[in-house]
Write a protein that holds these residues in place. Structure first.
Motif, short mmCIF file in Angstrom:
data_model
loop_
_atom_site.label_atom_id
_atom_site.label_comp_id
_atom_site.label_asym_id
_atom_site.label_seq_id
_atom_site.Cartn_x
_atom_site.Cartn_y
_atom_site.Cartn_z
N ILE A 1 14.78 21.93 17.03
CA ILE A 1 13.44 22.04 16.76
C ILE A 1 13.01 22.84 15.59
O ILE A 1 13.55 24.04 15.43
CB ILE A 1 12.78 22.83 18.19
N PRO A 2 12.06 22.25 14.74
CA PRO A 2 11.52 22.88 13.42
C PRO A 2 11.16 24.30 13.79
O PRO A 2 10.43 24.32 14.72
CB PRO A 2 10.72 22.00 12.90
N PRO A 3 11.59 25.29 12.70
CA PRO A 3 10.99 26.58 12.99
C PRO A 3 9.59 26.67 13.15
O PRO A 3 9.02 27.59 13.86
CB PRO A 3 11.57 27.03 11.68
N GLU A 4 8.71 25.79 12.37
CA GLU A 4 7.31 25.98 12.32
C GLU A 4 6.83 25.43 13.81
O GLU A 4 5.78 26.09 14.15
CB GLU A 4 6.58 25.02 11.26
N THR A 5 7.53 24.64 14.36
CA THR A 5 7.09 24.14 15.84
C THR A 5 7.41 25.42 16.94
O THR A 5 6.35 25.79 17.70
CB THR A 5 8.04 23.06 16.39
N TRP A 6 8.43 26.05 16.65
CA TRP A 6 8.59 27.33 17.52
C TRP A 6 7.45 28.30 17.12
O TRP A 6 7.17 29.03 18.06
CB TRP A 6 10.24 27.92 17.05
N ALA A 7 7.32 28.45 15.99
CA ALA A 7 6.37 29.59 15.51
C ALA A 7 4.76 29.15 16.09
O ALA A 7 4.38 30.08 16.59
CB ALA A 7 6.32 29.61 14.18
N VAL A 8 4.32 28.04 15.96
CA VAL A 8 3.29 27.54 16.56
C VAL A 8 3.13 27.83 18.07
O VAL A 8 2.24 28.27 18.54
CB VAL A 8 2.89 26.15 16.07
N ALA A 9 4.34 27.40 18.55
CA ALA A 9 4.38 27.80 20.07
C ALA A 9 4.14 29.25 20.53
O ALA A 9 3.45 29.52 21.40
CB ALA A 9 5.66 27.10 20.66
#
Length: 288
Positions: free
Chosen positions: A198-206
């Motif tokens: 999963i892209p790092p930005e997706t994790w960050a937003v979550a």
């Protein structure tokens, strides 16, 4: 004739009022000593004692540019206010007039525990035991939630108590909510977690969304208390600043953090309005 009986905590109650005891003095001393240890821990964590700063320890895992959810360096200025509040609380609860206050009997030990855990967290990072910092900060978060709940159940009797006690615990709790998210992310990145594709930005937003939802839940739970929203919003705002102006850059994460701050503030204001109007409507019904 007044009836005298002894409670299960070794305190005496006379005619419904609780008298001070040695147990109360012990609690007051414990809080005061814990405050001193917390300040010493912060002094060590600042690097002023010759050691590494927290941001530089553990290979820089907690630095402002270590992860996408790391707050900018300016965010940590809030610790000065939190430590000042903790020292003020240590002095306030130590006053003779507060010794037998049920509110501080229920809060004191939890506040003391939070300060010791904070010092332990700093020492774990300084010792490069980054993995140990996560369970410590999670326990710290739980302790602060309990303390915050008790402050809600036992309202302050003065503006001074509200400012020193509730204000400090609220600021402390809100900041630790954000710090827990940042701490977990730092440990995962340092451990080489690849996000399962999963892209790092997706994790960050979550993760930012989780912090925002926690802030909203707090606002609903505490009926719009200002202190938790201020510190939680402060932390999220500095995540936005770091991602929009520093490396690693991430416009998506920065915007998500801004949206989270706005959502938490709006819910806090709404709940505060509801809390103010509700007693007024109850009073009108009573008079009617």
């Amino acid at each position: 004739m007044t009836r005298l009986d002894r409670t299960n905590e070794g305190r005496e109650t006379t005619g419904g009022t609780t008298a001070a005891s040695g147990y109360d003095l012990l609690r007051q001393i414990a809080v005061a000593v814990s405050a001193v240890l917390a300040v010493i821990g912060s002094f060590i964590g600042s690097g002023a004692a010759g050691g590494q700063r927290v941001q530089d320890a553990a290979g820089g895992a907690l630095a402002a540019d270590a992860t996408l959810v790391a707050p900018g360096g300016g965010a940590f200025a809030i610790w000065s206010l939190i430590y000042f509040g903790l020292l003020a609380y240590a002095v306030w609860q130590f006053l003779p007039a507060q010794r037998n206050a049920e509110r501080h009997r229920r809060l004191g030990w939890w506040v003391a525990a939070s300060m010791l855990l904070n010092a332990a967290w700093i020492l774990s990072v300084q010792a490069d035991l980054l993995w140990l910092s996560v369970p410590i900060i999670v326990v710290l978060l739980v302790v602060l939630i309990i303390a915050f709940r008790r402050s809600l159940l036992l309202p302050p009797r003065s503006a001074v108590d509200a400012t020193i006690t509730d204000g400090t615990i609220g600021l402390y709790l809100g900041w630790v909510c954000v710090a827990t998210v940042a701490n977990v992310a730092a440990v995962l990145v340092a451990a080489g977690f690849d996000g399962w594709g999963i892209p790092p930005e997706t994790w960050a937003v979550a993760m930012v969304a989780v912090a925002g939802l926690v802030g909203i839940a707090l606002a609903v739970w505490d009926r719009g208390r200002i202190a938790p929203t201020l510190s939680l919003g402060w932390g999220l705002s500095w995540i936005a600043v770091a991602r929009l102006t520093d490396e690693p850059a991430s416009t998506v994460t920065g915007v998500a953090a801004i949206i989270a701050v706005v959502a938490v503030v709006l819910v806090t204001v709404a709940m505060r309005i509801v809390a103010v109007k509700r007693p007024q409507s109850s009073l009108r019904r009573h008079r009617g």
